[in-house]
Design a protein around this motif. Structure first.
Motif, PDB file in Angstrom:
ATOM      1  N   ALA A 404     -13.550   6.697 -29.704  1.00  0.00           N
ATOM      2  CA  ALA A 404     -13.670   6.472 -28.442  1.00  0.00           C
ATOM      3  C   ALA A 404     -14.935   4.796 -27.849  1.00  0.00           C
ATOM      4  CB  ALA A 404     -14.510   7.847 -27.621  1.00  0.00           C
ATOM      5  N   GLY A 405     -16.116   5.471 -28.340  1.00  0.00           N
ATOM      6  CA  GLY A 405     -16.804   3.434 -28.406  1.00  0.00           C
ATOM      7  C   GLY A 405     -16.466   2.399 -28.206  1.00  0.00           C
ATOM      8  N   ARG A 406     -15.663   2.634 -30.091  1.00  0.00           N
ATOM      9  CA  ARG A 406     -14.633   1.177 -29.888  1.00  0.00           C
ATOM     10  C   ARG A 406     -13.611   0.521 -29.227  1.00  0.00           C
ATOM     11  NH1 ARG A 406     -15.621   1.333 -37.081  1.00  0.00           N
ATOM     12  NH2 ARG A 406     -17.087   0.617 -36.811  1.00  0.00           N
ATOM     13  N   GLN A 407     -12.968   1.827 -28.723  1.00  0.00           N
ATOM     14  CA  GLN A 407     -11.969   1.555 -27.921  1.00  0.00           C
ATOM     15  C   GLN A 407     -13.047   0.613 -25.822  1.00  0.00           C
ATOM     16  OE1 GLN A 407      -9.518   4.467 -24.647  1.00  0.00           O
ATOM     17  NE2 GLN A 407      -8.531   4.214 -26.464  1.00  0.00           N
ATOM     18  N   GLN A 408     -13.858   1.757 -25.899  1.00  0.00           N
ATOM     19  CA  GLN A 408     -14.970   1.050 -24.679  1.00  0.00           C
ATOM     20  C   GLN A 408     -15.098  -0.155 -24.837  1.00  0.00           C
ATOM     21  OE1 GLN A 408     -14.708   3.001 -21.933  1.00  0.00           O
ATOM     22  NE2 GLN A 408     -13.130   4.185 -22.804  1.00  0.00           N
ATOM     23  N   LEU A 409     -15.729  -0.933 -26.498  1.00  0.00           N
ATOM     24  CA  LEU A 409     -15.953  -1.621 -27.157  1.00  0.00           C
ATOM     25  C   LEU A 409     -15.129  -3.054 -26.950  1.00  0.00           C
ATOM     26  CD1 LEU A 409     -18.219  -1.709 -29.785  1.00  0.00           C
ATOM     27  CD2 LEU A 409     -18.311  -2.630 -27.162  1.00  0.00           C
ATOM     28  N   ALA A 429      -5.948   8.452 -26.560  1.00  0.00           N
ATOM     29  CA  ALA A 429      -5.769   9.615 -27.715  1.00  0.00           C
ATOM     30  C   ALA A 429      -5.784   8.012 -28.823  1.00  0.00           C
ATOM     31  CB  ALA A 429      -5.146  10.342 -28.413  1.00  0.00           C
ATOM     32  N   GLY A 430      -5.634   7.927 -29.705  1.00  0.00           N
ATOM     33  CA  GLY A 430      -5.162   7.270 -30.743  1.00  0.00           C
ATOM     34  C   GLY A 430      -5.696   6.187 -31.285  1.00  0.00           C
ATOM     35  N   LEU A 431      -5.139   4.955 -32.026  1.00  0.00           N
ATOM     36  CA  LEU A 431      -5.639   4.314 -32.895  1.00  0.00           C
ATOM     37  C   LEU A 431      -5.909   3.131 -32.267  1.00  0.00           C
ATOM     38  CD1 LEU A 431      -6.065   5.436 -36.378  1.00  0.00           C
ATOM     39  CD2 LEU A 431      -7.477   6.717 -34.880  1.00  0.00           C
ATOM     40  N   HIS A 432      -5.434   2.350 -30.867  1.00  0.00           N
ATOM     41  CA  HIS A 432      -4.893   0.826 -30.754  1.00  0.00           C
ATOM     42  C   HIS A 432      -4.089   1.619 -29.152  1.00  0.00           C
ATOM     43  CE1 HIS A 432      -0.673   2.697 -31.363  1.00  0.00           C
ATOM     44  NE2 HIS A 432      -0.012   1.531 -30.568  1.00  0.00           N
ATOM     45  N   LEU A 433      -4.712  -0.106 -28.561  1.00  0.00           N
ATOM     46  CA  LEU A 433      -4.274  -0.288 -27.097  1.00  0.00           C
ATOM     47  C   LEU A 433      -2.973  -1.140 -27.199  1.00  0.00           C
ATOM     48  CD1 LEU A 433      -7.500   0.023 -25.205  1.00  0.00           C
ATOM     49  CD2 LEU A 433      -5.831   1.744 -25.703  1.00  0.00           C
ATOM     50  N   VAL A 434      -1.896  -0.871 -26.544  1.00  0.00           N
ATOM     51  CA  VAL A 434      -1.208  -1.477 -25.893  1.00  0.00           C
ATOM     52  C   VAL A 434      -1.267  -2.856 -24.817  1.00  0.00           C
ATOM     53  CG1 VAL A 434       1.455  -2.047 -25.123  1.00  0.00           C
ATOM     54  CG2 VAL A 434       1.178  -0.632 -26.910  1.00  0.00           C
ATOM     55  N   LYS A 483      14.207  -6.300 -25.345  1.00  0.00           N
ATOM     56  CA  LYS A 483      13.232  -5.618 -26.064  1.00  0.00           C
ATOM     57  C   LYS A 483      11.503  -5.451 -25.336  1.00  0.00           C
ATOM     58  CE  LYS A 483      14.567  -6.353 -30.479  1.00  0.00           C
ATOM     59  NZ  LYS A 483      14.219  -6.697 -31.915  1.00  0.00           N
ATOM     60  N   ARG A 484      10.573  -4.530 -25.186  1.00  0.00           N
ATOM     61  CA  ARG A 484      10.086  -4.336 -24.716  1.00  0.00           C
ATOM     62  C   ARG A 484       8.933  -5.901 -25.316  1.00  0.00           C
ATOM     63  NH1 ARG A 484       8.719   1.291 -23.129  1.00  0.00           N
ATOM     64  NH2 ARG A 484      10.881   3.012 -23.522  1.00  0.00           N
ATOM     65  N   GLN A 485       8.179  -6.163 -24.567  1.00  0.00           N
ATOM     66  CA  GLN A 485       6.985  -7.225 -25.175  1.00  0.00           C
ATOM     67  C   GLN A 485       5.568  -6.429 -23.978  1.00  0.00           C
ATOM     68  OE1 GLN A 485       7.867 -10.315 -25.862  1.00  0.00           O
ATOM     69  NE2 GLN A 485       9.710  -9.235 -25.982  1.00  0.00           N
ATOM     70  N   GLY A 486       5.208  -6.778 -25.738  1.00  0.00           N
ATOM     71  CA  GLY A 486       3.507  -6.410 -24.900  1.00  0.00           C
ATOM     72  C   GLY A 486       3.044  -7.103 -26.369  1.00  0.00           C
ATOM     73  N   LEU A 487       1.505  -6.347 -26.692  1.00  0.00           N
ATOM     74  CA  LEU A 487       0.886  -6.745 -28.109  1.00  0.00           C
ATOM     75  C   LEU A 487       0.061  -5.698 -28.159  1.00  0.00           C
ATOM     76  CD1 LEU A 487      -1.029 -10.591 -26.771  1.00  0.00           C
ATOM     77  CD2 LEU A 487       1.080  -9.905 -28.344  1.00  0.00           C
ATOM     78  N   MET A 488      -0.057  -5.149 -29.033  1.00  0.00           N
ATOM     79  CA  MET A 488      -0.175  -3.500 -30.674  1.00  0.00           C
ATOM     80  C   MET A 488      -2.187  -4.653 -30.920  1.00  0.00           C
ATOM     81  SD  MET A 488       2.769  -2.264 -31.345  1.00  0.00           S
ATOM     82  CE  MET A 488       1.403  -0.634 -32.389  1.00  0.00           C
ATOM     83  N   PHE A 489      -3.536  -3.737 -29.774  1.00  0.00           N
ATOM     84  CA  PHE A 489      -4.400  -3.891 -30.544  1.00  0.00           C
ATOM     85  C   PHE A 489      -5.281  -2.820 -30.936  1.00  0.00           C
ATOM     86  CE2 PHE A 489      -3.822  -7.352 -27.429  1.00  0.00           C
ATOM     87  CZ  PHE A 489      -5.127  -8.821 -27.623  1.00  0.00           C
ATOM     88  N   GLY A 490      -4.884  -2.555 -32.436  1.00  0.00           N
ATOM     89  CA  GLY A 490      -6.126  -2.233 -32.937  1.00  0.00           C
ATOM     90  C   GLY A 490      -7.343  -1.751 -33.282  1.00  0.00           C
ATOM     91  N   TYR A 491      -7.993  -0.663 -32.447  1.00  0.00           N
ATOM     92  CA  TYR A 491      -9.587  -1.363 -32.813  1.00  0.00           C
ATOM     93  C   TYR A 491     -10.747  -0.359 -34.133  1.00  0.00           C
ATOM     94  CZ  TYR A 491      -8.629   3.308 -29.726  1.00  0.00           C
ATOM     95  OH  TYR A 491      -8.828   4.575 -29.165  1.00  0.00           O
ATOM     96  N   ALA A 492      -9.650   0.667 -34.085  1.00  0.00           N
ATOM     97  CA  ALA A 492     -10.418   2.132 -35.274  1.00  0.00           C
ATOM     98  C   ALA A 492     -11.449   1.578 -36.387  1.00  0.00           C
ATOM     99  CB  ALA A 492      -9.423   3.053 -35.332  1.00  0.00           C
ATOM    100  N   ALA A 493     -10.846   0.597 -36.764  1.00  0.00           N
ATOM    101  CA  ALA A 493     -11.207  -0.090 -38.366  1.00  0.00           C
ATOM    102  C   ALA A 493     -12.157  -1.382 -37.814  1.00  0.00           C
ATOM    103  CB  ALA A 493     -10.446  -0.215 -39.240  1.00  0.00           C
ATOM    104  N   VAL A 494     -12.387  -2.006 -37.047  1.00  0.00           N
ATOM    105  CA  VAL A 494     -13.274  -2.855 -36.706  1.00  0.00           C
ATOM    106  C   VAL A 494     -14.537  -2.636 -36.318  1.00  0.00           C
ATOM    107  CG1 VAL A 494     -13.031  -5.072 -34.936  1.00  0.00           C
ATOM    108  CG2 VAL A 494     -10.857  -4.283 -35.888  1.00  0.00           C
ATOM    109  N   PRO A 495     -15.816  -3.157 -36.893  1.00  0.00           N
ATOM    110  CA  PRO A 495     -16.679  -3.487 -37.031  1.00  0.00           C
ATOM    111  C   PRO A 495     -16.464  -3.419 -34.921  1.00  0.00           C
ATOM    112  CG  PRO A 495     -16.230  -4.803 -38.471  1.00  0.00           C
ATOM    113  CD  PRO A 495     -14.973  -4.247 -38.740  1.00  0.00           C
TER     114      PRO A 495
END
Length: 502
Positions: A404-409, A429-434, A483-495
């Motif tokens: 939750a903290g990393r998503q806010q960062l 919820a989840g481990l990434h944002l679109v 096709k849908r366009q977007g970028l998926m940013f995973g944040y859970a494993a990023v320090p």
């Protein structure tokens, strides 16, 4: 050794400060109902009052008030030096009575052939089976990857040593194709409390992950060429496993309410199987509405079809209360539930589980025995202890806070660096944002081209279009939507310190 947190720490409890009733009375009522409904059973331990207060965001006095009231009424009891437990004799049940054993639903046997004809080869072969049955890498911004950098491996090693120093001979031999019985019982207990799923340990099968679960399901329930609904966009590995099992993919649109059942009915009303992730769809992150869930179950009942529910990350929810698992709404024995422990703990664990309708339990057990003999036993007693001793609850609570903290960062860094050119919105919820990219930012490029340029800079940002296959296979109607366009940013494993820099 970390302190036991108790089974109650993962119960879905909701308190509303806006209600006139005091918070301690709300908590009292929620815990009392959990005890009377059987979600907390006699002998179950509660987590420490500080842990409950921290998880619910209330004062410790609020928790103590509720617990003391329950103790005075005989629902809870204290054991000096051990903690607080659900009482053996509950006042509302009368003297000498106990809560009834949790029994799985008893659905009617499906009128359609429950077993695909080609699966007879697997089941027939089972009859002849003798005996009883590093580096510097950091994933910025790989989606769907959890953080295992400070997983309690020292604790894991102690549990492993305890299980295997002088193992029970049956543990060393193995032989049960469903998996280690205590682990299956622990998973059934966990699902009853955390996801509202009533199932018996006999309905649980240990597998190596979602793909093996899908492969086994397809082998046993599909004829070659049977149509299967899959989400569009969706996880490509799931579709590949289905196709390898002989299924004909029908890509059904996903919108803000989840899988569009009406679209599935237009394309393939007599499909044999539907694969969905209703609690947190991948990759869009939407939650399937109750109306859609009921419509999907009604279709399965009418079409005599099956539903495979992929509940891959239900533990990683940071706010609100999720809808119950689809499996908990199933009264016809049509839903096959799949979960994973590899994402929850660490990737190389490679352990997941299937929960099948009782009518299919023996069929899946026998089929599993032929396909893969038995699941590896080395880690299963450790996992059973991880559940039973409360370590899983502690780990989940710690990781929820971190993610939750990393998503806010990530949101703060995106707002600072991107402005309105790339827009990310929070997810509960989840481990990434679109991220959605403005046309002025794209400048005629698609998301795949941008992802490739980022890869040259050492960043892994997946394009959303890679998960949008765009059309159904074979004779199914072609889908000409872009096709849908977007970028998926995973944040859970990023320090934390790498998010803004990345």
């Amino acid at each position: 050794m970390p302190r036991r947190t108790g089974k109650g720490s993962l119960l879905a409890i909701t308190l509303d400060p806006g209600q006139p009733e005091p918070l301690f009375r709300q908590l009292y009522a929620e815990l009392r109902q959990a005890i009377l409904s059987g979600r907390l059973r006699p002998g179950d331990s509660l987590p420490a009052s500080r842990a409950i207060a921290d998880e619910l965001g209330v004062s410790r006095n609020t928790v103590l008030g509720a617990v003391e009231q329950l103790m005075s009424e005989g629902y809870l009891m204290a054991r000096p030096g051990s903690g607080t437990f659900v009482a053996d004799n509950l006042p509302d049940l009368g003297p000498g009575r106990r809560l009834p054993a949790v029994a799985p639903p008893s659905p009617q046997a499906p009128t359609a052939p429950a077993i695909a004809r080609r699966s007879a080869i697997l089941l027939g072969a089972d009859k002849a089976r003798p005996g009883p049955s590093g580096g510097k890498w950091w994933p910025c911004f790989v989606p769907g990857v959890a953080d295992h950098s400070d997983f309690p491996f020292a604790l894991w090693a102690r549990l492993l040593n305890r299980a295997w120093r002088q193992p029970d001979p049956a543990l060393a031999v193995g032989g049960d194709p469903g998996g280690y019985p205590p682990l299956r019982a622990a998973i059934a207990d966990y699902l009853r409390q955390a996801r509202g799923i009533d199932c018996a340990p006999e309905d649980v099968l240990i597998v190596s992950g979602i793909r093996q679960a899908v492969d086994l399901t397809c082998r046993l329930l599909l004829e070659a060429g049977d149509k299967v609904w899959v989400e569009r966009p969706g996880f490509p590995g799931l579709g590949a496993a289905i196709a390898a099992g002989g299924g004909h993919l029908v890509h059904v649109a996903v919108d803000e309410e989840g899988l569009d059942v009406a679209d599935g009915l237009r394309q393939a009303p007599r499909a044999r199987l539907a694969c969905v992730a209703p609690s947190h769809q991948y990759p869009l992150g939407v939650v399937m509405s109750l109306q859609r869930r009921l419509a999907l179950l009604a279709w399965a009942r009418e079409a005599k079809a099956w539903v495979l529910e992929d509940d891959y990350d239900s533990e990683f929810r940071y706010e609100g209360r999720p809808l119950a698992a689809l499996r908990s709404l199933d009264t016809d024995g049509r839903v096959i539930y799949v979960g994973t422990l590899s994402k929850l703990l660490f990737p190389s664990l490679r352990v997941g589980y299937l929960v099948v309708p009782p009518a299919l339990a023996e069929t899946f057990r026998r089929g599993r025995a032929v396909v893969d003999d038995q699941p590896a036993m080395a880690t299963q007693p450790v996992l059973a202890a991880f559940f039973q001793d409360g370590h899983l609850a502690s780990h989940v609570r710690r990781m929820r806070k971190r993610y939750a903290g990393r998503q806010q960062l990530l949101l703060a860094a995106a707002a600072r660096h991107f402005g309105d050119r790339i827009v990310l919105k929070p997810d509960a919820a989840g481990l990434h944002l679109v991220a959605r990219c403005a046309p002025t930012f794209l400048r005629g490029q698609n998301d795949a081209a941008i992802s490739a340029r980022l890869a040259e800079a050492g960043l892994t940002v997946s394009p959303l279009s890679a998960y949008d296959v765009g059309s159904a296979q074979g004779s199914a109607p072609e889908c000409h939507e872009p096709k849908r366009q977007g970028l998926m940013f995973g944040y859970a494993a990023v320090p934390d310190t790498k998010i803004a820099a990345g």
